[in-house]
Design a protein around this motif. Structure first.
Motif, PDB file in Angstrom:
ATOM      1  N   ARG A 136       0.920  -1.176  -0.144  1.00  0.00           N
ATOM      2  CA  ARG A 136       0.046   0.067  -0.030  1.00  0.00           C
ATOM      3  C   ARG A 136       0.939   1.223   0.096  1.00  0.00           C
ATOM      4  N   SER A 137       0.462   2.177  -0.841  1.00  0.00           N
ATOM      5  CA  SER A 137       1.312   3.496  -0.893  1.00  0.00           C
ATOM      6  C   SER A 137       0.149   4.493  -0.405  1.00  0.00           C
ATOM      7  N   ASP A 138       0.626   5.499   0.365  1.00  0.00           N
ATOM      8  CA  ASP A 138      -0.473   6.348   0.961  1.00  0.00           C
ATOM      9  C   ASP A 138      -0.684   7.734   0.360  1.00  0.00           C
ATOM     10  N   TYR A 139      -1.945   7.847   0.218  1.00  0.00           N
ATOM     11  CA  TYR A 139      -2.365   9.437  -0.387  1.00  0.00           C
ATOM     12  C   TYR A 139      -2.214  10.443   0.869  1.00  0.00           C
ATOM     13  N   LEU A 140      -2.254  10.098   2.126  1.00  0.00           N
ATOM     14  CA  LEU A 140      -2.057  11.057   3.222  1.00  0.00           C
ATOM     15  C   LEU A 140      -0.719  11.298   3.572  1.00  0.00           C
ATOM     16  N   GLN A 141      -0.469  12.357   3.868  1.00  0.00           N
ATOM     17  CA  GLN A 141       1.010  12.546   4.664  1.00  0.00           C
ATOM     18  C   GLN A 141       0.846  12.036   6.079  1.00  0.00           C
ATOM     19  N   ASP A 142       1.736  11.110   6.421  1.00  0.00           N
ATOM     20  CA  ASP A 142       1.681  10.343   7.784  1.00  0.00           C
ATOM     21  C   ASP A 142       2.543  11.385   8.496  1.00  0.00           C
ATOM     22  N   LYS A 143       2.104  11.991   9.602  1.00  0.00           N
ATOM     23  CA  LYS A 143       3.059  12.703  10.447  1.00  0.00           C
ATOM     24  C   LYS A 143       3.947  11.683  11.345  1.00  0.00           C
ATOM     25  N   ASP A 144       3.059  10.589  11.955  1.00  0.00           N
ATOM     26  CA  ASP A 144       3.870   9.856  12.818  1.00  0.00           C
ATOM     27  C   ASP A 144       4.130   8.492  12.222  1.00  0.00           C
ATOM     28  N   LYS A 145       4.700   8.456  11.117  1.00  0.00           N
ATOM     29  CA  LYS A 145       4.929   7.292  10.421  1.00  0.00           C
ATOM     30  C   LYS A 145       6.036   6.298  10.809  1.00  0.00           C
ATOM     31  N   ASN A 146       5.732   5.185  10.712  1.00  0.00           N
ATOM     32  CA  ASN A 146       6.993   4.260  11.464  1.00  0.00           C
ATOM     33  C   ASN A 146       8.164   4.440  10.412  1.00  0.00           C
ATOM     34  N   LYS A 147       9.216   4.355  11.115  1.00  0.00           N
ATOM     35  CA  LYS A 147      10.380   4.568  10.505  1.00  0.00           C
ATOM     36  C   LYS A 147      10.948   3.389   9.750  1.00  0.00           C
ATOM     37  N   ASP A 148      10.840   2.144  10.737  1.00  0.00           N
ATOM     38  CA  ASP A 148      11.280   0.944  10.183  1.00  0.00           C
ATOM     39  C   ASP A 148      10.397   0.299   9.422  1.00  0.00           C
ATOM     40  N   GLU A 149      10.143   0.619   8.106  1.00  0.00           N
ATOM     41  CA  GLU A 149       9.386   0.001   7.224  1.00  0.00           C
ATOM     42  C   GLU A 149       9.817  -1.246   6.429  1.00  0.00           C
ATOM     43  N   LEU A 442      -0.735  18.071 -13.640  1.00  0.00           N
ATOM     44  CA  LEU A 442       0.407  16.976 -13.898  1.00  0.00           C
ATOM     45  C   LEU A 442       0.935  16.533 -12.689  1.00  0.00           C
ATOM     46  N   PHE A 443       0.326  15.577 -11.892  1.00  0.00           N
ATOM     47  CA  PHE A 443       1.084  15.119 -10.728  1.00  0.00           C
ATOM     48  C   PHE A 443       0.612  13.842 -10.386  1.00  0.00           C
ATOM     49  N   SER A 444       1.247  12.850  -9.665  1.00  0.00           N
ATOM     50  CA  SER A 444       0.701  11.682  -9.439  1.00  0.00           C
ATOM     51  C   SER A 444      -0.532  11.505  -8.501  1.00  0.00           C
ATOM     52  N   ASP A 445      -1.365  10.562  -8.632  1.00  0.00           N
ATOM     53  CA  ASP A 445      -2.477  10.405  -8.263  1.00  0.00           C
ATOM     54  C   ASP A 445      -2.563  10.532  -6.614  1.00  0.00           C
ATOM     55  N   GLU A 446      -1.238   9.739  -6.334  1.00  0.00           N
ATOM     56  CA  GLU A 446      -1.248   9.673  -4.637  1.00  0.00           C
ATOM     57  C   GLU A 446      -0.946  11.104  -4.153  1.00  0.00           C
ATOM     58  N   SER A 447      -0.712  12.131  -5.001  1.00  0.00           N
ATOM     59  CA  SER A 447      -0.321  13.584  -4.527  1.00  0.00           C
ATOM     60  C   SER A 447      -1.271  14.399  -4.591  1.00  0.00           C
ATOM     61  N   THR A 448      -2.617  13.836  -4.934  1.00  0.00           N
ATOM     62  CA  THR A 448      -3.797  14.676  -5.132  1.00  0.00           C
ATOM     63  C   THR A 448      -4.042  15.886  -4.086  1.00  0.00           C
ATOM     64  N   TYR A 449      -3.925  15.342  -2.940  1.00  0.00           N
ATOM     65  CA  TYR A 449      -4.310  16.104  -1.730  1.00  0.00           C
ATOM     66  C   TYR A 449      -3.115  17.316  -1.694  1.00  0.00           C
ATOM     67  N   GLN A 450      -1.974  17.007  -1.986  1.00  0.00           N
ATOM     68  CA  GLN A 450      -0.912  18.170  -1.672  1.00  0.00           C
ATOM     69  C   GLN A 450      -1.278  19.109  -3.252  1.00  0.00           C
TER      70      GLN A 450
END
Ligand SMILES: [Zn+2]
Length: 615
Positions: A136-149, A442-450
């Motif tokens: 899964r790749s996220d559309y939302l910018q995750d503030k407290d995203k887990n570092k060790d993915e 011209l942007f990626s779908d995942e960055s629509t909200y940005q």
């Protein structure tokens, strides 16, 4: 119903009818007799074997075509072989696709009167990559995203508990397939249980247990297999033997026959915790995961080139007619509006134009006609495919989220929602003219909200509310605003716990710091909110009104039998409920999707007190 909608003129009568239907819809097909939990009896032979990921690669060559030439199996063993083959076909069929996946989760706490109620909530929206593993790749910018993915993230079934419970969105999508890599007889035992209908589809039911040395993260539960092609249509269970720092959720995963020969993963319901009174839970939640956008154009260059068709260019406008500055300004806004709508649709965030829009449109027309509003361009409406409650307008198009339409109790409250955006348009609070420049698309779908945002300044919000209430008071909805006010009160009551659901991603928030600001004045003239008044329905559960076709993103109104409310606990405003779609086979008619009674939306007790008919 579909045909009726198309043929009947959008008159007042029609909208009243349609919205009556809308009010009566959304019944729970409560599983009176359907088995809910797999019997993990044989799983008792828990086995601490360390993980052996992808030990035995499958040797089944998967054909990506619908099974046409295969002879019907004659033994249960042959059926199992076919099920395995069909699952591998599906994995192959979906490999190039990157559907959108949305998970909305409510952590629950016990309320003495209402039972489990939301305590706080989480929202995830991403794109799924099904090509090699499930990712899964996220559309939302995750503030407290887990570092060790990375590798670890892949192993996690949904939850880490190193410092605190942290949901891994990937975990909710785990049950898209039974087992992405090793769904075979070497890893699983199949126990035939019985036949059963799910909706219109006759199914064979199997209980699946991983073999002793099958390793970690193996499916444990029950599968339903339709009895023509032997595709899995439902999975219910969990995954066995999580690693030390992870936890697998229990999931109920549904597929719909949206394309010939394939049942496409569509809904996953997850629930953890003990909801009996007095139970102590370290973790208690309900979550809905929806998938859609399977058929989004991925924009491969070859596709686009072959689709280019140059029509003979013919301009009907007389050449002498140049645009006045005002006409040019409007033309420009139209271009921006068209760009945004097209881009959002391409990103899977906006449903194609359809029947739900006709209902919204009719309410807008009613507001316009009774207020003598004449605009140079017609106002259009569209449905955002996502759950968070939000609206916005771009140019003359009003956009309302699926989740917001879901929870509105009646036509008057829908008018309330639409009037605010119509007021922005009437007041000339134009937004988005910068999007007339095509480089901004011209942007990626995942960055629509940005890249997109349609927020008004507070002064315009206040002005729009004022204008909207004026319009409502002059409209046919003037006498129906009590329920709209009740909706605001119910939202106010739940708002502090539902910050994720109330977080707008493109438009203005309806609330501010846990307080409802949008159209809040309507609450003052409404009756008191009373949980014990069973005919007082202030807001519906999520998923009860609008059904989204995961293949083509079309939305339509749910058609379902009403279910009587028998206690305050049945109201479940803004809450997450299990999915129970009525399965049916793909037909060439234009309605491939199953009739989804996704959530038990309540109706008034007086309106229809008959119990749910058994399937
Ligand atoms: Zn606004």
């Amino acid at each position: 119903m579909r045909n009726d909608m198309r043929n009947v003129m959008p008159t007042m009568n029609w909208i009243l009818l349609a919205l009556l239907a809308l009010t009566m819809t959304a019944a729970a097909q409560q599983p009176a007799s359907a088995p809910q939990n797999p019997q993990p009896a044989s799983a008792a032979q828990a086995d601490p074997t360390p993980a052996q990921p992808s030990a035995a690669p499958s040797s089944q060559p998967a054909s990506a075509q619908a099974p046409v030439a295969l002879a019907p199996p004659t033994t249960m063993d042959q059926v199992v072989d076919r099920v395995i083959l069909r699952e591998k076909d599906l994995i192959k069929f979906l490999a190039p696709r990157t559907p959108i996946v949305e998970t909305y989760l409510q952590n629950l706490t016990q309320d003495k009167q209402l039972g489990p109620v939301p305590q706080d909530d989480h929202y995830f929206l991403g794109r799924m990559d099904l090509s090699e593993s499930i990712d899964r790749s996220d559309y939302l910018q995750d503030k407290d995203k887990n570092k060790d993915e990375g590798m670890e993230k892949r192993l996690l079934g949904g939850l880490t508990k190193r410092f605190k419970f942290q949901y891994q969105p990937l975990g909710f999508s785990w049950m898209i397939f039974v087992d992405r890599n090793d769904f075979d007889r070497q890893h699983y035992d199949f126990h035939y249980s019985r036949r059963e209908f799910l909706g219109d589809v006759r199914c064979l039911v199997f209980d699946l247990t991983p073999k002793k040395d099958a390793g970690r993260g193996r499916f444990l539960g029950r599968i339903w297999v339709e009895d023509q092609d032997f595709s899995i249509v439902r999975l219910n269970g969990t995954y066995a033997h999580p690693s030390r720092n992870s936890y697998y959720f229990h999931m109920d995963s549904w597929r719909l026959n949206l394309v010939p020969g394939y049942w496409v993963p569509s809904y996953i319901y997850s629930e953890e915790g003990d909801f009996t009174a007095g139970a102590h839970n370290t973790i208690a939640f309900k979550a809905q995961t929806r998938m859609w956008g399977y058929n989004l154009k991925t924009g491969t260059p070859n596709d686009e080139l072959t689709n280019i068709r140059v029509d003979s260019v013919k301009d009907d406008t007389p050449t002498a007619q140049d645009a006045t500055p005002l006409a040019a300004e409007r033309e420009w806004q139209q271009q921006a509006e068209d760009n945004v709508i097209e881009r959002l649709e391409r990103a899977g965030l906006l449903a194609p134009e359809g029947d739900v829009d006709k209902i919204l449109q009719t309410v807008v027309n009613n507001l316009e006609i009774t207020n003598n509003i004449e605009l140079p361009r017609p106002v259009r409406t569209r449905v955002l495919t996502t759950s968070p409650l939000e609206t916005f307008s771009v140019g003359n198009t009003i956009v309302v989220s699926r989740g917001l339409i879901d929870v509105l109790p009646d036509e008057g409250s829908l008018a309330m929602v639409l009037s605010h955006e119509l007021a922005h348009i009437v007041l000339g609070h134009n937004l988005g003219s910068q999007y007339a420049f095509n480089d901004r698309m011209l942007f990626s779908d995942e960055s629509t909200y940005q890249n997109f945002g349609f927020k008004h300044i507070p002064e315009e919000e206040t002005a729009a509310d004022k204008k909207a209430i004026e319009m409502l008071k002059a409209s046919p909805y003037a006498q129906k605003l009590e329920t709209a006010g009740l909706f605001i009160k119910a939202l106010q009551q739940r708002a502090p716990q539902l910050s994720a659901l109330l977080q707008a991603h493109l438009g203005n928030n309806i609330t501010e710091n846990g307080t409802v600001t949008r159209m809040a004045a309507l609450a003052t003239s409404s009756p008191a909110l009373d949980w014990n008044k069973l005919d007082q329905i202030a807001a519906l559960p999520l998923g009860g009104r609008v059904k989204l076709n995961p293949w083509d993103d079309k939305v339509e109104i749910v058609k379902a039998q009403p279910v009587a409310i028998t206690s305050a606990r049945d109201k479940m405003p803004f809450e997450v409920t299990p999915f129970y779609p009525r399965l049916s086979r793909y037909s060439n008619a234009n309605a491939p999707a199953a009739t989804t009674a996704a959530a038990p939306a309540p109706t008034t007790t007086t309106a229809n007190a008959s119990p749910t008919p058994a399937n």
